[in-house]
Design an enzyme around this catalytic site. Structure first.
Site, PDB file in Angstrom:
ATOM      1  N   GLU A 123       7.941  -9.718   7.893  1.00 16.61           N
ATOM      2  CA  GLU A 123       8.828 -10.225   8.959  1.00 16.61           C
ATOM      3  C   GLU A 123       8.015 -10.976  10.018  1.00 16.61           C
ATOM      4  O   GLU A 123       8.438 -12.034  10.506  1.00 16.61           O
ATOM      5  CB  GLU A 123       9.606  -9.058   9.579  1.00 16.61           C
ATOM      6  CG  GLU A 123      10.555  -8.412   8.565  1.00 16.61           C
ATOM      7  CD  GLU A 123      11.367  -7.268   9.147  1.00 16.61           C
ATOM      8  OE1 GLU A 123      10.751  -6.283   9.620  1.00 16.61           O
ATOM      9  OE2 GLU A 123      12.608  -7.350   9.139  1.00 16.61           O
ATOM     10  N   GLU A 143      11.222  -1.351   2.173  1.00 16.82           N
ATOM     11  CA  GLU A 143      12.322  -0.704   2.906  1.00 16.82           C
ATOM     12  C   GLU A 143      13.320  -0.070   1.940  1.00 16.82           C
ATOM     13  O   GLU A 143      13.837   1.021   2.191  1.00 16.82           O
ATOM     14  CB  GLU A 143      13.045  -1.745   3.782  1.00 16.82           C
ATOM     15  CG  GLU A 143      12.287  -2.142   5.038  1.00 16.82           C
ATOM     16  CD  GLU A 143      11.313  -3.298   4.818  1.00 16.82           C
ATOM     17  OE1 GLU A 143      10.925  -3.559   3.664  1.00 16.82           O
ATOM     18  OE2 GLU A 143      10.928  -3.935   5.820  1.00 16.82           O
TER      19      GLU A 143
HETATM   20  C1  1HE Z   1       0.598   3.754   7.630  1.00 12.07           C
HETATM   21  C2  1HE Z   1       1.369   2.683   7.146  1.00 12.07           C
HETATM   22  C3  1HE Z   1       2.664   2.517   7.707  1.00 12.07           C
HETATM   23  C4  1HE Z   1      -0.512   2.647   6.111  1.00 12.07           C
HETATM   24  N1  1HE Z   1       3.063   3.401   8.639  1.00 12.07           N
HETATM   25  N2  1HE Z   1       1.037   4.577   8.562  1.00 12.07           N
HETATM   26  N3  1HE Z   1       5.572  -0.038   5.154  1.00 12.07           N
HETATM   27  C5  1HE Z   1       5.275   0.544   3.980  1.00 12.07           C
HETATM   28  O1  1HE Z   1       6.057   1.244   3.400  1.00 12.07           O
HETATM   29  C6  1HE Z   1       3.888   0.315   3.484  1.00 12.07           C
HETATM   30  C7  1HE Z   1       3.123   1.612   3.492  1.00 12.07           C
HETATM   31  N4  1HE Z   1       1.690   1.411   3.270  1.00 12.07           N
HETATM   32  C8  1HE Z   1       1.164   1.204   2.038  1.00 12.07           C
HETATM   33  O2  1HE Z   1       1.859   1.066   1.038  1.00 12.07           O
HETATM   34  C9  1HE Z   1      -0.331   1.179   1.957  1.00 12.07           C
HETATM   35  O3  1HE Z   1      -0.865   1.827   3.133  1.00 12.07           O
HETATM   36  C10 1HE Z   1      -0.924  -0.250   1.885  1.00 12.07           C
HETATM   37  C11 1HE Z   1      -0.594  -0.867   0.508  1.00 12.07           C
HETATM   38  C12 1HE Z   1      -0.398  -1.153   2.985  1.00 12.07           C
HETATM   39  C13 1HE Z   1      -2.462  -0.172   2.061  1.00 12.07           C
HETATM   40  O4  1HE Z   1      -3.014   0.773   1.141  1.00 12.07           O
HETATM   41  P1  1HE Z   1      -4.470   1.383   1.406  1.00 12.07           P
HETATM   42  O5  1HE Z   1      -4.811   2.223   0.204  1.00 12.07           O
HETATM   43  O6  1HE Z   1      -5.408   0.294   1.789  1.00 12.07           O
HETATM   44  O7  1HE Z   1      -4.336   2.300   2.735  1.00 12.07           O
HETATM   45  P2  1HE Z   1      -3.720   3.772   2.871  1.00 12.07           P
HETATM   46  O8  1HE Z   1      -4.774   4.790   2.472  1.00 12.07           O
HETATM   47  O9  1HE Z   1      -2.407   3.894   2.212  1.00 12.07           O
HETATM   48  O10 1HE Z   1      -3.445   3.855   4.428  1.00 12.07           O
HETATM   49  C14 1HE Z   1      -4.502   4.041   5.401  1.00 12.07           C
HETATM   50  C15 1HE Z   1      -3.893   4.759   6.587  1.00 12.07           C
HETATM   51  O11 1HE Z   1      -2.880   3.936   7.168  1.00 12.07           O
HETATM   52  C16 1HE Z   1      -3.191   6.045   6.175  1.00 12.07           C
HETATM   53  O12 1HE Z   1      -3.294   6.928   7.277  1.00 12.07           O
HETATM   54  P3  1HE Z   1      -4.378   8.129   7.290  1.00 12.07           P
HETATM   55  O13 1HE Z   1      -4.144   8.828   8.585  1.00 12.07           O
HETATM   56  O14 1HE Z   1      -4.112   8.950   6.066  1.00 12.07           O
HETATM   57  O15 1HE Z   1      -5.741   7.467   7.226  1.00 12.07           O
HETATM   58  C17 1HE Z   1      -1.747   5.629   6.031  1.00 12.07           C
HETATM   59  O16 1HE Z   1      -0.840   6.692   6.195  1.00 12.07           O
HETATM   60  C18 1HE Z   1      -1.642   4.637   7.167  1.00 12.07           C
HETATM   61  N5  1HE Z   1      -0.553   3.709   6.964  1.00 12.07           N
HETATM   62  N6  1HE Z   1       0.667   2.025   6.205  1.00 12.07           N
HETATM   63  C19 1HE Z   1       2.260   4.388   9.044  1.00 12.07           C
HETATM   64  N7  1HE Z   1       3.450   1.528   7.331  1.00 12.07           N
HETATM   65  C20 1HE Z   1      11.149  -3.528  11.897  1.00 12.07           C
HETATM   66  S1  1HE Z   1      11.633  -2.747  10.508  1.00 12.07           S
HETATM   67  C21 1HE Z   1      10.358  -2.935   9.347  1.00 12.07           C
HETATM   68  C22 1HE Z   1      10.511  -1.917   8.288  1.00 12.07           C
HETATM   69  C23 1HE Z   1       9.271  -1.755   7.491  1.00 12.07           C
HETATM   70  O17 1HE Z   1       8.257  -2.372   7.741  1.00 12.07           O
HETATM   71  S2  1HE Z   1       9.335  -0.614   6.236  1.00 12.07           S
HETATM   72  C24 1HE Z   1       7.839  -0.805   5.377  1.00 12.07           C
HETATM   73  C25 1HE Z   1       6.795   0.143   5.879  1.00 12.07           C
END
Ligand code: 1HE
Length: 270
Positions: A123, A143
């Protein structure tokens, strides 16, 4: 020629989830939460809004990038469960304000994409005027799998780039698109090899910064609105915008420079 960036000072230096640097008329803004893959919490969306409504006067184009291995992981999901329905509406509207500040701000913005460009990250990217994708970039709208809906303007902007069918596929099936697939479907205008996105983004920003401000204004403000109008209404608005732009001194100077053979010709692509 590479730009030499220096940190911004004043109010904008206090935006701790962004890293902002300036080089002449170009600002480089980084989403700067790499440990969370630049996931966008309430503070970060507020800081994005603050920057884009306070772009320094000397800046005439912005390059937007993400720190670390990914452009942006979208909404910070850790804040989601705490919101009531009413708070959810206001939260979405806060994203809309920030995305509008990018799209309908004073200066054109080129997003340089790498790694995950997902959910709210897409977005943000689709609010920018130019998107340069490095080969590592991939697009997703998880989403649908998270049980939510886009709330940061994605339903209005992504279909205008890639179509309702592509967005429906991404949301209903969780399909992700590679950098090349995104380019074919209109999500980006440029694809470059890994590591070359920032240089390309700066090159494009310098070009945009060199345009007459009123021309850039017309492209940024009038063009997307005309696309939303009927052809008849759009043509009427076009006439007004064309006359306003032509009447500006910058336009007269630039046209005279061409006629006096002091300005560059249009170049055939190499
Ligand atoms: C997060 C988020 C997040 C990472 N919110 N904490 N977005 C998603 O559903 C995407 C979710 N994220 C992923 O699928 C992956 O993190 C990635 C593909 C982006 C990257 O993977 P990777 O292996 O490099 O990183 P990771 O180990 O998954 O994440 C590292 C840290 O970032 C980890 O936290 P930690 O405390 O365990 O180190 C994750 O939990 C954190 N993290 N992404 C919170 N999104 C205005 S409305 C919009 C609606 C949306 O955007 S919905 C889509 C949300």
């Amino acid at each position: 020629m590479a730009l030499t960036f220096a940190p911004v000072s004043g109010l904008l230096a206090g935006l701790d989830l962004l890293r902002i640097e300036l080089a002449d008329a170009v600002a480089h803004v980084r989403l700067n939460r790499p440990a969370k893959r630049n996931a966008v919490n309430d503070t970060l969306i507020a800081q994005i809004h603050t920057f884009f409504v306070n772009v320094p006067d000397a800046v005439r184009a912005v390059v937007l990038t993400g720190e670390g291995d990914h452009f942006c992981a979208g909404l910070d999901l850790s804040e989601l469960s705490e919101r009531s329905v009413a708070e959810g509406v206001l939260h979405s509207r806060s994203w809309h304000a920030a995305m509008d500040a990018i799209q309908f701000g004073r200066v054109p913005v080129v997003a340089v994409l790498h790694g995950a460009v997902v959910g709210g990250g897409l977005e943000i990217a689709s609010s920018c005027h130019i998107r340069v994708a490095e080969a590592s970039a991939f697009y997703g709208l998880p989403e649908g799998q998270r049980g939510i809906f886009v709330g940061g303007g994605g339903s209005a902007r992504v279909p205008r780039l890639a179509g309702v069918a592509t967005m429906s596929d991404m949301m209903l099936t969780g399909r992700t698109l590679s950098a090349d697939e995104g380019q074919q479907r209109g999500l980006s205008q440029y694809v470059v090899p890994a590591g070359q996105g920032f240089a390309k983004g700066c090159e494009l920003a310098v070009k945009m910064a060199g345009n007459a401000p009123l021309s850039n204004f017309a492209v940024m403000q009038a063009l997307p609105r005309i696309a939303d109008l009927s052809q008849s209404d759009g043509l009427f608005v076009e006439s007004l915008m064309a006359a306003i732009a032509q009447g500006d001194d910058a336009a007269k100077d630039r046209v005279r420079a061409f006629l006096e053979k002091r300005a560059a010709k249009v170049v055939k692509p190499s």
